[in-house]
Design a protein around this motif. Structure first.
Motif, short mmCIF file in Angstrom:
data_model
loop_
_atom_site.label_atom_id
_atom_site.label_comp_id
_atom_site.label_asym_id
_atom_site.label_seq_id
_atom_site.Cartn_x
_atom_site.Cartn_y
_atom_site.Cartn_z
N LYS A 1 12.62 -15.27 -43.86
CA LYS A 1 11.96 -14.08 -44.41
C LYS A 1 11.99 -14.05 -45.93
O LYS A 1 11.00 -13.74 -46.57
CB LYS A 1 12.63 -12.81 -43.85
N THR A 2 13.17 -14.32 -46.50
CA THR A 2 13.35 -14.15 -47.95
C THR A 2 13.03 -15.42 -48.74
O THR A 2 12.79 -15.33 -49.95
CB THR A 2 14.79 -13.74 -48.27
N LYS A 3 13.04 -16.56 -48.09
CA LYS A 3 12.86 -17.88 -48.75
C LYS A 3 13.94 -18.13 -49.81
O LYS A 3 13.77 -18.97 -50.68
CB LYS A 3 11.46 -18.01 -49.43
N LYS A 4 15.02 -17.37 -49.74
CA LYS A 4 16.09 -17.53 -50.75
C LYS A 4 17.29 -18.28 -50.17
O LYS A 4 17.87 -17.86 -49.18
CB LYS A 4 16.52 -16.17 -51.30
N VAL A 5 17.64 -19.39 -50.80
CA VAL A 5 18.72 -20.24 -50.28
C VAL A 5 19.76 -20.60 -51.34
O VAL A 5 20.71 -21.31 -51.06
CB VAL A 5 18.17 -21.55 -49.66
N ARG A 6 19.56 -20.10 -52.58
CA ARG A 6 20.44 -20.53 -53.68
C ARG A 6 21.92 -20.24 -53.46
O ARG A 6 22.77 -21.01 -53.89
CB ARG A 6 20.00 -19.89 -55.01
N ALA A 7 22.23 -19.13 -52.78
CA ALA A 7 23.63 -18.77 -52.54
C ALA A 7 24.24 -19.55 -51.37
O ALA A 7 25.44 -19.56 -51.17
CB ALA A 7 23.75 -17.27 -52.29
N ILE A 8 23.35 -20.20 -50.60
CA ILE A 8 23.82 -20.89 -49.40
C ILE A 8 24.16 -22.35 -49.71
O ILE A 8 23.42 -23.03 -50.43
CB ILE A 8 22.74 -20.81 -48.28
N SER A 9 25.28 -22.81 -49.17
CA SER A 9 25.76 -24.16 -49.45
C SER A 9 25.17 -25.20 -48.50
O SER A 9 25.38 -25.14 -47.28
CB SER A 9 27.30 -24.16 -49.35
N LEU A 10 24.44 -26.15 -49.08
CA LEU A 10 23.90 -27.27 -48.28
C LEU A 10 25.05 -28.12 -47.74
O LEU A 10 24.98 -28.62 -46.60
CB LEU A 10 22.95 -28.12 -49.12
N LYS A 11 26.11 -28.27 -48.56
CA LYS A 11 27.29 -29.03 -48.12
C LYS A 11 27.87 -28.42 -46.85
O LYS A 11 28.30 -29.12 -45.94
CB LYS A 11 28.36 -29.02 -49.22
N MET A 12 27.89 -27.08 -46.78
CA MET A 12 28.43 -26.43 -45.59
C MET A 12 27.60 -26.80 -44.36
O MET A 12 28.15 -27.31 -43.37
CB MET A 12 28.43 -24.90 -45.73
N PHE A 13 26.28 -26.57 -44.41
CA PHE A 13 25.45 -26.78 -43.23
C PHE A 13 25.29 -28.27 -42.88
O PHE A 13 25.14 -28.62 -41.72
CB PHE A 13 24.12 -26.06 -43.36
N GLY A 14 25.37 -29.13 -43.91
CA GLY A 14 25.33 -30.56 -43.66
C GLY A 14 26.56 -31.05 -42.91
O GLY A 14 26.45 -31.72 -41.88
N THR A 15 27.73 -30.67 -43.41
CA THR A 15 28.99 -31.08 -42.78
C THR A 15 29.12 -30.47 -41.38
O THR A 15 29.57 -31.12 -40.44
CB THR A 15 30.20 -30.64 -43.64
N LEU A 16 28.68 -29.21 -41.27
CA LEU A 16 28.73 -28.50 -39.99
C LEU A 16 27.88 -29.22 -38.94
O LEU A 16 28.34 -29.45 -37.81
CB LEU A 16 28.22 -27.07 -40.20
N THR A 17 26.69 -29.59 -39.31
CA THR A 17 25.76 -30.27 -38.39
C THR A 17 26.34 -31.62 -37.94
O THR A 17 26.29 -31.96 -36.76
CB THR A 17 24.39 -30.46 -39.07
N PHE A 18 26.93 -32.36 -38.89
CA PHE A 18 27.58 -33.64 -38.55
C PHE A 18 28.75 -33.40 -37.58
O PHE A 18 28.89 -34.11 -36.57
CB PHE A 18 28.06 -34.35 -39.82
N GLY A 19 29.57 -32.41 -37.89
CA GLY A 19 30.73 -32.09 -37.04
C GLY A 19 30.33 -31.71 -35.63
O GLY A 19 30.98 -32.09 -34.65
N LEU A 20 29.21 -30.98 -35.51
CA LEU A 20 28.71 -30.56 -34.20
C LEU A 20 28.27 -31.77 -33.38
O LEU A 20 28.47 -31.81 -32.17
CB LEU A 20 27.56 -29.56 -34.36
#
Lengths: 86, 86
Positions: free
Chosen positions: A28-47
């Motif tokens: 909705k907001t198209k805003k991702v600057r506060a969100i960590s790519l490292k977090m979601f990248g590592t999370l996806t690998f761990g899953l």
């Protein structure tokens, strides 16, 4: 399937659906600057590794819930990369 | 502890440490508007249920990794509420 398996599915369902409001918010907001790519990248690998663990242990709740989680978090990784460019 | 348990610990370690860069980012920038409180709230609750599941199954990797994850994500919930007020 016993009640412990059902509890595992419930736990996995909570963790899995938890990403949905974040996906909706970013969409909705198209805003991702506060969100960590490292977090979601590592999370996806761990899953992905959790899925392998579940297969090796023949643990159905782990396999099912982490597979769905994997797809959702991969979507977040895509959104972060896509909207950060814009 | 066999190699499957070690794989489970590794998977859990990835998922667990994944939140650290997000915590660091929020702590440094104080910006949380793009981050979903619903996500981290539901995630933290789900992790609590995973801990119960791990205890009932006597599954050590699940208990250990989800306990640490629970603490990290609770920190995120606190940060989002705290910095959203400011």
């Amino acid at each position: 399937m016993n009640y412990v398996d059902i509890l595992g599915l419930f736990a996995g369902a909570c963790v899995t659906i938890s990403v949905i409001p974040q996906i909706v918010k970013v969409y909705k907001t198209k805003k991702v600057r506060a969100i960590s790519l490292k977090m979601f990248g590592t999370l996806t690998f761990g899953l992905a590794v959790w899925i392998v663990y579940g297969i090796l242990k023949s643990d159905l709740p782990i396999i099912i819930t982490n597979s769905v989680s994997f797809c959702f978090n991969l979507t977040m990784v895509y959104f972060i990369i896509y909207y950060e460019k814009e």
